[in-house]
Design an enzyme around this catalytic site. Structure first.
Site, short mmCIF file in Angstrom:
data_model
loop_
_atom_site.label_atom_id
_atom_site.label_comp_id
_atom_site.label_asym_id
_atom_site.label_seq_id
_atom_site.Cartn_x
_atom_site.Cartn_y
_atom_site.Cartn_z
N LYS A 124 0.62 115.32 19.40
CA LYS A 124 0.48 114.95 17.99
C LYS A 124 -0.43 113.72 17.93
O LYS A 124 -0.52 112.96 18.88
CB LYS A 124 1.84 114.58 17.40
CG LYS A 124 1.91 114.73 15.90
CD LYS A 124 2.28 116.14 15.51
CE LYS A 124 2.14 116.41 14.02
NZ LYS A 124 2.70 117.72 13.66
N ASP A 164 -2.01 118.23 9.55
CA ASP A 164 -0.63 117.87 9.23
C ASP A 164 -0.75 117.14 7.89
O ASP A 164 -1.75 117.32 7.18
CB ASP A 164 -0.03 116.98 10.34
CG ASP A 164 1.49 116.84 10.23
OD1 ASP A 164 2.21 117.72 10.72
OD2 ASP A 164 1.97 115.85 9.64
N GLY A 235 8.37 118.56 -2.35
CA GLY A 235 6.97 118.46 -1.96
C GLY A 235 6.11 119.43 -2.73
O GLY A 235 6.61 120.31 -3.46
N PHE A 236 4.81 119.23 -2.66
CA PHE A 236 3.90 120.28 -3.09
C PHE A 236 2.57 120.16 -2.36
O PHE A 236 1.51 120.06 -2.94
CB PHE A 236 3.70 120.33 -4.61
CG PHE A 236 3.33 121.73 -5.04
CD1 PHE A 236 4.32 122.68 -5.20
CD2 PHE A 236 2.01 122.12 -5.21
CE1 PHE A 236 4.01 123.99 -5.54
CE2 PHE A 236 1.70 123.43 -5.56
CZ PHE A 236 2.69 124.37 -5.73
N GLY A 237 2.67 120.13 -1.03
CA GLY A 237 1.49 120.06 -0.17
C GLY A 237 1.21 121.40 0.47
O GLY A 237 1.68 122.44 0.00
N ASN A 238 0.45 121.37 1.56
CA ASN A 238 0.07 122.58 2.30
C ASN A 238 1.25 123.50 2.55
O ASN A 238 1.16 124.71 2.41
CB ASN A 238 -0.46 122.19 3.70
CG ASN A 238 -1.76 121.42 3.62
OD1 ASN A 238 -2.44 121.46 2.60
ND2 ASN A 238 -2.11 120.71 4.69
N VAL A 239 2.35 122.88 2.97
CA VAL A 239 3.49 123.66 3.42
C VAL A 239 4.28 124.22 2.25
O VAL A 239 4.61 125.41 2.20
CB VAL A 239 4.39 122.78 4.32
CG1 VAL A 239 5.70 123.46 4.63
CG2 VAL A 239 3.64 122.41 5.60
N ALA A 240 4.56 123.36 1.26
CA ALA A 240 5.38 123.78 0.12
C ALA A 240 4.74 124.94 -0.63
O ALA A 240 5.43 125.89 -1.02
CB ALA A 240 5.63 122.60 -0.82
N TRP A 241 3.43 124.90 -0.82
CA TRP A 241 2.83 125.97 -1.64
C TRP A 241 2.91 127.33 -0.96
O TRP A 241 3.09 128.34 -1.62
CB TRP A 241 1.44 125.61 -2.14
CG TRP A 241 0.27 125.84 -1.23
CD1 TRP A 241 -0.35 124.91 -0.45
CD2 TRP A 241 -0.48 127.06 -1.06
NE1 TRP A 241 -1.41 125.47 0.21
CE2 TRP A 241 -1.52 126.79 -0.14
CE3 TRP A 241 -0.39 128.35 -1.58
CZ2 TRP A 241 -2.44 127.75 0.26
CZ3 TRP A 241 -1.31 129.31 -1.18
CH2 TRP A 241 -2.32 129.00 -0.27
O1 2IT Z 1 3.96 120.26 12.62
C1 2IT Z 1 3.23 121.22 12.94
O2 2IT Z 1 3.66 122.16 13.59
C2 2IT Z 1 1.83 121.19 12.51
N1 2IT Z 1 1.43 120.25 11.84
C3 2IT Z 1 0.89 122.28 12.91
C4 2IT Z 1 0.35 122.04 14.28
C5 2IT Z 1 -0.72 123.00 14.72
O3 2IT Z 1 -1.24 122.79 15.83
O4 2IT Z 1 -1.05 123.95 14.01
#
Ligand code: 2IT
Length: 445
Positions: A124, A164, A235-241
């Site tokens: 990370k 991320d 949330g309403f970012g990449n993941v939430a949508w």
């Molecule tokens: O927390 C995660 O798994 C990510 N941000 C995606 C990591 C990735 O390499 O696609």
């Protein structure tokens, strides 16, 4: 293994790294019994090795804003574990970023990547840089400055970053462009790329889609249909949508989303044009959600609060770490939800997790639920390596299979004698065993 003793040693070695210590402790508690059945692990000091990153790079990121003023941020890459594959994991650009946060994320990533069944180690990185209020040019200059250091330690067979929080398609583009210029190489060194230049179909939605496939499987295992169920999302970012979109497709009704300013309660369901509206709002650099309530009648904006007080069938934290605490868990439990699933990494505090498991609440941890994101990154790496681009159906089918397999691994290692599935324990043991066995085979390195 004595969890208390190991934690005391770690607290002394890494004082103040609260998130990192929290993530380690959760895994140690889960794996303790299995670990103690393997004296060879103890002899090879697997725990002492697995909790320390293999390598950490820290660097200065100086950049110039549009007014000509110089700024200095800190950049990091934590290369946590490469036992089962090259380091893989996202980059986070957010003012809260520090070593503790990135070490917790890298540690979690190691086990999450192991669960995906794909050959990826854990890593990370990121910076305490905030994209909020920055112009495109400022973001570009920052990304370029960041990459002039990062490029030295990454590569398609070494370490493959991705997005991320704060790092989306735009940032990935600028980072990739600079990597290419510095190395004279076009390769799949970063995932989350645009479709025209090596990206995978479904990758932007994959974390949220995968999470809903997993939740659906949790429900099906208990003979519950997701259709008609109400879902509280934060949330309403990449993941939430992605989660909101797939939940709606599966026939559920999402009734909340949230931003740093508070949350939206919309009993009519958040879907269709409402999602488009929020995406457009975000694209203008605005990450508040209050305007939603002015736009759509029937919706209410509740300032400075989180949505866990809303009665729902399914609760999905999709924003950031420790966004659901013990108090929130009490409120949620009193409303008897069918299922709570972390979509953000370590979305619940240790206290909240403990309360859910103790109450035998159907609950699953982020490293299982959100693994579809990095899994699809793994599929992007495969497509780059064979120089082919799969169709949406092909990628989606593989994502389904992977989430199914993660669910099976959780059940295999987490099913208790009374039938309750402890997904926290299951995910931690399954993820750990594969990495530990690989480390055993590779000697003391
Ligand atoms: O927390 C995660 O798994 C990510 N941000 C995606 C990591 C990735 O390499 O696609």
């Amino acid at each position: 293994m004595e969890v208390k003793k190991i934690m005391q040693d770690l607290e002394q070695k890494h004082p103040g790294e609260a998130e990192y210590l929290q993530a380690v402790k959760e895994v140690l508690i889960s794996i303790k019994d299995v670990y103690n059945q393997h004296p060879e692990f103890e002899k090879a000091k697997i725990i002492e090795r697995i909790v320390e990153p293999e390598r950490i790079l820290t660097f200065r990121v100086p950049w110039v804003d549009d007014k000509g003023e110089v700024h200095v941020n800190i950049g990091y890459r934590v290369q946590f574990n490469s036992a089962i594959g090259p380091y893989k994991g996202g980059l986070r650009f957010h003012p809260s970023v520090n070593l503790s946060i990135l070490k917790f994320l890298g540690f979690e990533q190691t086990f999450k990547n192991s669960l995906t069944t794909l050959p990826m180690g854990g890593g990370k990185g990121g910076s305490d840089f905030s994209i909020r209020g920055k112009s495109d040019n400022e973001v570009m200059r920052f990304c370029q400055a960041f990459m002039t250091e990062l490029f030295k330690v990454i590569g398609p067979e070494t370490d493959i970053p991705a997005g991320d929080i704060g790092v989306g398609a735009r940032e990935i583009g600028y980072l990739f462009g600079m990597y290419k210029k510095l190395t004279h190489q076009w390769n799949g060194v970063i995932t989350g790329k645009g479709l025209e230049w090596g990206g995978s179909r479904i990758r932007p939605e994959a974390t949220g889609f995968g999470a809903l496939y997993f939740v659906n499987q949790m429900l099906q295992t208990h003979n519950i249909d997701i259709k008609g169920k109400t879902i509280a999302v934060s949330g309403f970012g990449n993941v939430a949508w992605g989660a909101v979109t797939k939940a709606t497709q599966l026939g559920a009704k999402v009734i909340t989303i949230s931003g740093p300013d508070g949350y939206i309660y919309d009993p009519d369901g958040i879907c269709g044009e409402k999602i488009d509206y929020m995406l457009e709002l975000r694209a203008t650099g605005n990450d508040v959600c209050a305007p939603y309530a002015e736009m759509f009648s029937g919706a209410k904006f509740i300032p400075n609060k989180r949505p866990w007080e809303v009665k729902c069938d399914i609760a999905l934290p999709c924003a950031t770490q420790n966004e659901l605490n013990g108090n929130d868990a009490d409120i949620l439990l009193a409303n008897h939800p069918i299922c709570v699933a972390e979509v953000s990494n370590m979305g619940c505090t240790a206290e909240a997790v403990e309360k859910f498991v103790k109450a035998k609440q159907l609950f699953a941890p982020g490293k299982a639920v959100n693994a579809g994101g990095v899994a699809t990154s793994g599929l992007e790496m495969t497509q780059n390596a064979i120089r082919l681009s799969w169709s949406s159906d092909e990628v989606d089918e593989k994502l389904h299979q992977i989430m199914h397999s993660i669910h099976e691994q959780c059940v295999k290692y987490g099913k208790l004698n009374d039938g309750y599935i402890d997904y926290v324990k299951g995910a931690n043991i399954a993820g750990f065993m594969k990495v530990a066995n690989a480390m055993m085979a590779q000697g003391i390195v």
